[in-house]
Design an enzyme around this catalytic site. Structure first.
Site, PDB file in Angstrom:
ATOM      1  N   ARG A 167     117.097  55.634  87.895  1.00 56.23           N
ATOM      2  CA  ARG A 167     117.857  55.265  89.090  1.00 56.23           C
ATOM      3  C   ARG A 167     117.324  56.042  90.292  1.00 56.23           C
ATOM      4  O   ARG A 167     117.529  57.248  90.398  1.00 56.23           O
ATOM      5  CB  ARG A 167     119.351  55.552  88.915  1.00 56.23           C
ATOM      6  CG  ARG A 167     120.156  55.216  90.171  1.00 56.23           C
ATOM      7  CD  ARG A 167     121.641  55.101  89.921  1.00 56.23           C
ATOM      8  NE  ARG A 167     122.293  56.384  89.693  1.00 56.23           N
ATOM      9  CZ  ARG A 167     123.618  56.545  89.628  1.00 56.23           C
ATOM     10  NH1 ARG A 167     124.424  55.491  89.772  1.00 56.23           N
ATOM     11  NH2 ARG A 167     124.136  57.728  89.389  1.00 56.23           N
ATOM     12  N   ASP A 447     130.577  63.852  89.841  1.00 49.62           N
ATOM     13  CA  ASP A 447     129.323  63.698  90.570  1.00 49.62           C
ATOM     14  C   ASP A 447     129.657  63.286  91.996  1.00 49.62           C
ATOM     15  O   ASP A 447     130.816  63.345  92.420  1.00 49.62           O
ATOM     16  CB  ASP A 447     128.373  62.721  89.875  1.00 49.62           C
ATOM     17  CG  ASP A 447     128.865  61.282  89.900  1.00 49.62           C
ATOM     18  OD1 ASP A 447     129.944  61.002  90.472  1.00 49.62           O
ATOM     19  OD2 ASP A 447     128.161  60.417  89.343  1.00 49.62           O
TER      20      ASP A 447
END
Length: 542
Positions: A167, A447
């Protein structure tokens, strides 16, 4: 002390950092490849970012997202994506994490079908983090990655590792360490370009990609840009068209109205969509930041069973399976709780419940954040999905309207929920400024996405719910069970208290507590909700 700066001999890319030790990644040929990508595609990227700003201005003025009239034919016509490679036919459990060396090895060995190596939300983009990550992934692709601890423990990749999917950063993030012709490069093109330049041919030879997760897209045109970037890279690296495959994270509210269109734009390389649930909740808050009647209750109550999230998930499944693509479930943020068996079992029960909901709804796989959760999720998917995927589950029963996707759920805001948001966004931001992109807080792996939810909720509550205690916001369905007034005095007190605790703790980012508090206080007091925490924080990154 001045940051070392060097213009390499290709005369195209400037590196604004000491790149000693990274010469094998930052070769003249690799940097020339980056320069080509920037010069060919950055103007389009900037145009698309301006289109985002214009759409948001419309939402701030009272407008709401909707299905596009100009793309009705794409939604209503019959077409499918290109055939999906054998390596990606079974994705029942995927594990995600940053591109740190030990993490990569453990994730590849975890038993998951796929490992998503993350340059984005779980990684703070320091120069060392990003470039070490490129070295680590190159070594993983080459089969040479190993790691030894100071105590003598040795890690290496076992046979039959998870399939690697990378990613890169989203289109909105620039990279302050790389510039071309005096302009900063897109972080997305740096991450993608360096990875494919060094690894695409080797992965293609082994029929393992390269494969990507694409984050934070808001429109089909942004997906089309990725298709053009990948096609250009395939041409330059002499790979067949369509070699590179992509799964798109549907993690923005505008993208939920363009799922067919996004798959269509990437139809020769799309393999699926993913319910990026945490970023999606953040995007709901951010997109509707000006709408007083769209407030969400405290984040612990915003579960995937909420009607607006259930509608989003089921629409994604229906869309993907109609087009021959996989519908991936979302992240379980829980992590094992050591030393407390009862609490650990409660956490695992939440994971099982979430994964059971996903597999019974028709998802083809799911995400976990910790290797210990791989067997937990896999047991559920193995029991209820004995086949490699559920493309046969077409969900023709699903009928999702604009109103369903936009409807705010009922719920409450308590002082405890308010305080938890302050603590999470402070501790995460401080750790991020110190170079750490994923942080365990109260047995959840936080996160950037979950920190953004906390930050956006604080801003909305303070700017739209500053009302007498016990009353309900206009047009909303929120309650304040402990009659806690939501005001800046409460916020400032909570921020000061948590800053003091963090500063005196052993938690990650303790030394950056004051900087994080100053940044978050300024963003929360601002008249407009900032688009991303990571943009102003980037200049302070350690």
């Amino acid at each position: 002390m001045a940051v070392p700066q060097e213009r390499l001999d290709i005369g195209a890319v400037e590196i604004h950092a000491d790149h000693t030790g990274y010469e094998s990644i930052l070769t003249p040929a690799a940097l020339g490849f980056l320069a080509q990508l920037h010069r060919r595609f950055d103007a389009t990227r900037q145009h698309l970012l301006q289109a985002r700003r214009e759409r948001q201005a419309g939402y701030d003025a009272g407008g709401l997202p909707d299905f596009r009239a100009d793309t009705r034919a794409i939604r209503e016509s019959d077409w499918t994506v290109a055939p999906i490679p054998a390596a990606l036919q079974d994705r029942r459990v995927e594990i995600t994490g940053p591109v740190e060396r030990k993490m990569i090895i453990n994730a590849l060995n975890s038993g998951a079908k796929v490992f998503m190596a993350d340059f984005e939300d779980s990684s703070a983009p320091t120069f060392a983090n990003q470039l070490d990550g490129q070295i680590n992934l190159r070594d993983a692709v080459n089969g040479t990655i190993e790691f030894s601890t100071p105590e003598g423990k040795h890690y290496r990749v076992n046979e039959n590792p998870a399939v690697l999917v990378v990613r890169p950063r989203g289109w909105h993030l620039h990279d302050k360490f790389f510039s071309v012709d005096g302009e900063p490069m897109a972080g997305a093109l740096v991450d993608f370009g360096l990875f494919v330049f060094h690894n695409a041919r080797a992965l293609h030879r082994r029929q393992r990609g390269p494969y990507f997760y694409l984050p934070k897209l808001e429109a089909m045109e942004e997906a089309a840009l990725w298709d053009e970037v990948m096609a250009a890279a395939e041409d330059e690296l002499q790979l067949p068209v369509g070699t590179m495959k992509a799964t798109v994270l549907i993690e923005t509210l505008p993208a939920a109205f363009q799922m067919h269109e996004i798959l269509h734009a990437l139809r020769r390389r799309a393999v699926g969509l993913n319910c990026g649930r945490w970023d999606y909740i953040f995007s709901y808050l951010k997109t509707l930041r000006g709408h007083r009647d769209r407030l969400l209750p405290e984040r612990g109550q915003v579960q995937m069973t909420a009607p607006f999230l259930k509608a989003y998930s089921e629409l994604l499944i229906q869309t993907c399976h109609r087009r021959g693509a996989f519908a991936m479930g979302g992240m379980a943020a829980q992590i094992p709780i050591k030393g407390d068996d009862a609490a650990n079992e409660l956490a695992l029960a939440k994971v099982r419940t979430d994964k059971l909901r996903e597999v019974q709804a028709g998802h083809d796989g799911t995400w976990v954040a910790h290797p210990a959760l791989v067997p937990v999720a896999q047991e559920i998917f193995d029991r209820y999905m004995p086949t490699p995927n559920q493309l046969r589950v077409l969900r023709k029963d699903v009928q999702v309207t604009r109103e369903q996707l936009l409807a705010a759920p009922n719920g409450t805001i308590s002082r405890a929920g308010f305080d938890n948001n302050v603590e999470v966004c402070l501790r995460y931001t401080a750790a991020w400024l110190d170079g750490l992109g994923c942080v365990p807080i109260h047995h959840l792996m936080e996160d950037a996405a979950t920190a953004e939810i906390a930050r956006a909720q604080l801003w909305q509550w303070l700017h739209h719910a500053d009302i007498p205690a016990g009353e309900t916001p206009t047009g909303g369905a929120l309650e304040f069970p402990d009659h806690a007034p939501i005001d800046f005095a409460l916020f400032d007190h909570a921020m000061a208290a948590h800053t003091h605790r963090l500063r005196d703790s052993q938690h990650p980012g303790a030394t950056r507590a004051d900087a994080a508090a100053a940044l978050l206080s300024a963003m929360t007091h601002a008249d407009q909700l900032g688009n991303f925490l990571t943009l102003p924080a980037y200049d302070q990154l350690g």
